[in-house]
Motif scaffolding. Structure first.
Motif, PDB file in Angstrom:
ATOM      1  N   TRP A 133     -30.989  32.372  -0.036  1.00 23.89           N
ATOM      2  CA  TRP A 133     -31.053  32.542  -1.486  1.00 23.89           C
ATOM      3  C   TRP A 133     -29.644  32.805  -2.016  1.00 23.89           C
ATOM      4  O   TRP A 133     -28.883  33.577  -1.417  1.00 23.89           O
ATOM      5  N   THR A 134     -29.285  32.200  -3.120  1.00 22.74           N
ATOM      6  CA  THR A 134     -28.016  32.544  -3.754  1.00 22.74           C
ATOM      7  C   THR A 134     -28.109  33.959  -4.313  1.00 22.74           C
ATOM      8  O   THR A 134     -29.183  34.447  -4.647  1.00 22.74           O
ATOM      9  N   ASN A 135     -26.948  34.600  -4.433  1.00 22.37           N
ATOM     10  CA  ASN A 135     -26.917  36.020  -4.783  1.00 22.37           C
ATOM     11  C   ASN A 135     -25.625  36.326  -5.522  1.00 22.37           C
ATOM     12  O   ASN A 135     -24.545  35.906  -5.093  1.00 22.37           O
ATOM     13  N   ARG A 136     -25.725  37.067  -6.608  1.00 23.72           N
ATOM     14  CA  ARG A 136     -24.544  37.405  -7.409  1.00 23.72           C
ATOM     15  C   ARG A 136     -23.930  38.756  -7.060  1.00 23.72           C
ATOM     16  O   ARG A 136     -22.881  39.124  -7.595  1.00 23.72           O
ATOM     17  N   VAL A 137     -24.564  39.531  -6.182  1.00 22.96           N
ATOM     18  CA  VAL A 137     -24.015  40.832  -5.786  1.00 22.96           C
ATOM     19  C   VAL A 137     -22.968  40.605  -4.710  1.00 22.96           C
ATOM     20  O   VAL A 137     -23.245  40.007  -3.671  1.00 22.96           O
TER      21      VAL A 137
END
Length: 216
Positions: A133-137
């Motif tokens: 999954w892509t993740n911005r953290v």
């Protein structure tokens, strides 16, 4: 026990595994040692230099993640010294340093540098052993997953005590909240130095986030 500054975890048969992070200078080439419940060494082997995480799942598999001085990815070993899974050749974006690694049951979860995706690893699901999954953290040093909920702990600079929450969609982790991990007395949580794994294991994590009375 030969390891200096060791990584340690328990095996399901009441034995335990001890490993030295490094395989050079003062460390023995076989830096991982397996001990039985009476403390007798039963085997030893090498998993490569620069261990960042070493965790044992409920089936006794030994999961190892490496940091960037030996960007060797993520591997799974058996307690009988059999190499049972490797991230080599697996399309995990930006797997250069295994910043965060956790296990729940026989599943491993990772959040590696440089792209910081959330990665689910199920080697016993041959049709799809890895899901991403892509993740911005960015910069999290620990990760915990329960159902569709995700928590990331740590970050860069002033965000080292950050606790970020998110929910899984089909392709991404969508942020739902962010706070600061605190101890019961309200003091800041203990930060996780680079190269040290989070002692708060598995999927169950009890924290106070933000104002008193809010827990996750």
């Amino acid at each position: 026990m030969r390891a200096r500054w060791p990584y340690l975890d328990r095996l399901p048969d009441s034995g335990f595994v001890v490993a030295a992070s490094r395989t050079r200078r003062y460390e023995d080439a076989d830096q991982v040692q397996i001990f039985d419940a009476l403390g007798r060494e039963t085997s030893s082997f090498s998993v490569g230099d620069a261990i960042e995480h070493l965790l044992v799942d409920e089936a006794g598999h030994i999961w190892v993640g490496h940091f960037d001085e030996n960007p060797d990815g993520i591997h799974r070993w058996s307690a009988t010294v059999r190499h049972t899974w490797t991230s080599d050749g697996v399309p995990i974006p930006g797997l250069f340093d295994c910043y965060a690694l956790n296990v729940s049951g026989t599943v491993a979860w990772a959040c590696p540098y440089t792209d910081f995706p959330l990665v689910e690893i199920r080697p016993d699901r041959p049709e799809r052993p890895v899901r991403v999954w892509t993740n911005r953290v960015r910069g999290a040093r620990a990760v915990a997953v329960h159902g569709e909920r995700v928590a990331f702990y740590g970050g860069y600079g002033k965000e080292q005590d950050r606790l970020a929450h998110g929910e899984l969609t089909d392709t991404s982790v969508e942020p739902t909240g962010v706070g600061v991990l605190t101890l019961p007395d309200g003091q800041p949580g203990r930060r996780i130095p680079n190269g040290h794994r989070d002692p708060r294991r598995r999927r169950h994590r009890h924290n106070r986030v933000g104002r008193p009375g809010r827990a996750s």
